[in-house]
Design an enzyme around this catalytic site. Sequence first.
Site, PDB file in Angstrom:
ATOM      1  CE  LYS A 164      -3.917  -2.307   2.199  1.00  8.68           C
ATOM      2  NZ  LYS A 164      -4.973  -2.447   3.259  1.00  8.68           N
TER       3      LYS A 164
ATOM      4  CE1 TYR B 233      -9.368  -2.959   0.240  1.00  8.15           C
ATOM      5  CE2 TYR B 233      -8.473  -1.201  -0.577  1.00  8.15           C
ATOM      6  CZ  TYR B 233      -8.350  -2.278   0.002  1.00  8.15           C
ATOM      7  OH  TYR B 233      -6.873  -2.762   0.425  1.00  8.15           O
TER       8      TYR B 233
ATOM      9  CG  PHE C  49     -12.971   1.268   7.151  1.00  8.55           C
ATOM     10  CD1 PHE C  49     -12.591   0.653   5.918  1.00  8.55           C
ATOM     11  CD2 PHE C  49     -13.430   0.368   8.197  1.00  8.55           C
ATOM     12  CE1 PHE C  49     -12.706  -0.644   5.704  1.00  8.55           C
ATOM     13  CE2 PHE C  49     -13.695  -0.811   7.785  1.00  8.55           C
ATOM     14  CZ  PHE C  49     -13.409  -1.406   6.643  1.00  8.55           C
TER      15      PHE C  49
ATOM     16  NE  ARG D  51      -6.809 -13.761   5.442  1.00  2.51           N
ATOM     17  CZ  ARG D  51      -7.213 -12.310   5.563  1.00  2.51           C
ATOM     18  NH1 ARG D  51      -7.138 -11.668   4.110  1.00  2.51           N
ATOM     19  NH2 ARG D  51      -7.983 -11.671   6.296  1.00  2.51           N
TER      20      ARG D  51
ATOM     21  CB  THR E 148      -6.999  -5.903   9.745  1.00  2.00           C
ATOM     22  OG1 THR E 148      -7.207  -7.054   9.134  1.00  2.00           O
ATOM     23  CG2 THR E 148      -7.324  -4.741   9.124  1.00  2.00           C
TER      24      THR E 148
ATOM     25  NE  ARG F 202      -2.093  -5.957   7.203  1.00  2.98           N
ATOM     26  CZ  ARG F 202      -3.032  -6.417   7.032  1.00  2.98           C
ATOM     27  NH1 ARG F 202      -3.535  -7.764   7.280  1.00  2.98           N
ATOM     28  NH2 ARG F 202      -3.664  -6.289   5.671  1.00  2.98           N
TER      29      ARG F 202
ATOM     30  CG  ASN G 233      -3.609  -2.310   6.633  1.00  4.83           C
ATOM     31  OD1 ASN G 233      -3.442  -2.107   5.714  1.00  4.83           O
ATOM     32  ND2 ASN G 233      -4.508  -3.285   7.055  1.00  4.83           N
TER      33      ASN G 233
ATOM     34  CG  HIS H  60      -5.739  -6.315  -0.019  1.00  3.63           C
ATOM     35  ND1 HIS H  60      -6.564  -6.625   0.731  1.00  3.63           N
ATOM     36  CD2 HIS H  60      -5.522  -7.134  -1.083  1.00  3.63           C
ATOM     37  CE1 HIS H  60      -7.721  -7.050   0.146  1.00  3.63           C
ATOM     38  NE2 HIS H  60      -6.985  -7.695  -0.794  1.00  3.63           N
TER      39      HIS H  60
ATOM     40  CD  GLU I 157      -8.671  -9.281  -3.606  1.00  3.08           C
ATOM     41  OE1 GLU I 157      -9.463  -8.835  -2.692  1.00  3.08           O
ATOM     42  OE2 GLU I 157      -7.607  -9.617  -3.116  1.00  3.08           O
TER      43      GLU I 157
END
Length: 139
Positions: free
Chosen positions: A10, A50, A58, A86, A92, A103, A113, A116, A127
Site C-alpha cells: 500500500k 474495495y 472507513f 495472510r 489487519t 504488519r 497497514n 493487502h 482480485e
Amino acid sequence: MLQRTLSIIKPDAVSRNLAGDILAMIQAAGLTVKATKMIQLTRAQAEAFYAVHKERPFYGSLCDFMTSGPVVVSALEGENAIQAYRDLMGATNPANAAEGTIRKRFALDVEKNAVHGSDAPETAAQEIPFFFSALEIVG
Ligand code: CMP
C-alpha cells in the site's frame, strides 16, 4: 494445494521505500512472485476494488489513502498461498499483529497497514484479474 493470491503493497509502505523489503519477506516465506507492477490507482479503481466495504465507515478514507500514492501489486503463488500470505501479513490492525509479520514490522495503523492480501479463493479469483491479464502472469 497450489494457489495464487493477490498482494498489494500500500501507499504507506511504498512511499517509505519498503516494497523491496516486503517482497523479500514474501519470497523468504516460500511464496513465488508470478507478476508484479507499480501503479497509482484512480479513485474509481480504488472504489471498485474495495466495493465490498462500501457501507463501512472507513470506506471513503480507505479510498483516499489507496489513491494517495503508488502501490505495488503482485500475483503470488505457493502451497496454500492465500492463508500463507495472510499469516505473513499478520492481523489487519498492527496493534494485534504477531511478531515477525509484515504488519507488525511495517504497518502504521489499522488503515495504513502496509499490505493487502486476498481473503479467500473466490476473492483471489476476482482480485488477480482486476490487476493482471493472463499475458502478464508468468506460467
Ligand atoms: P485490507 O486488508 O486491505 O482490507 C480493507 C482495508 O480497510 C484494511 O486492509 C485497512 O487498510 C482498511 N481499514 C481501515 N479501517 C479499518 C477497520 N476498522 N477495520 C478493517 N479495515 C480497516
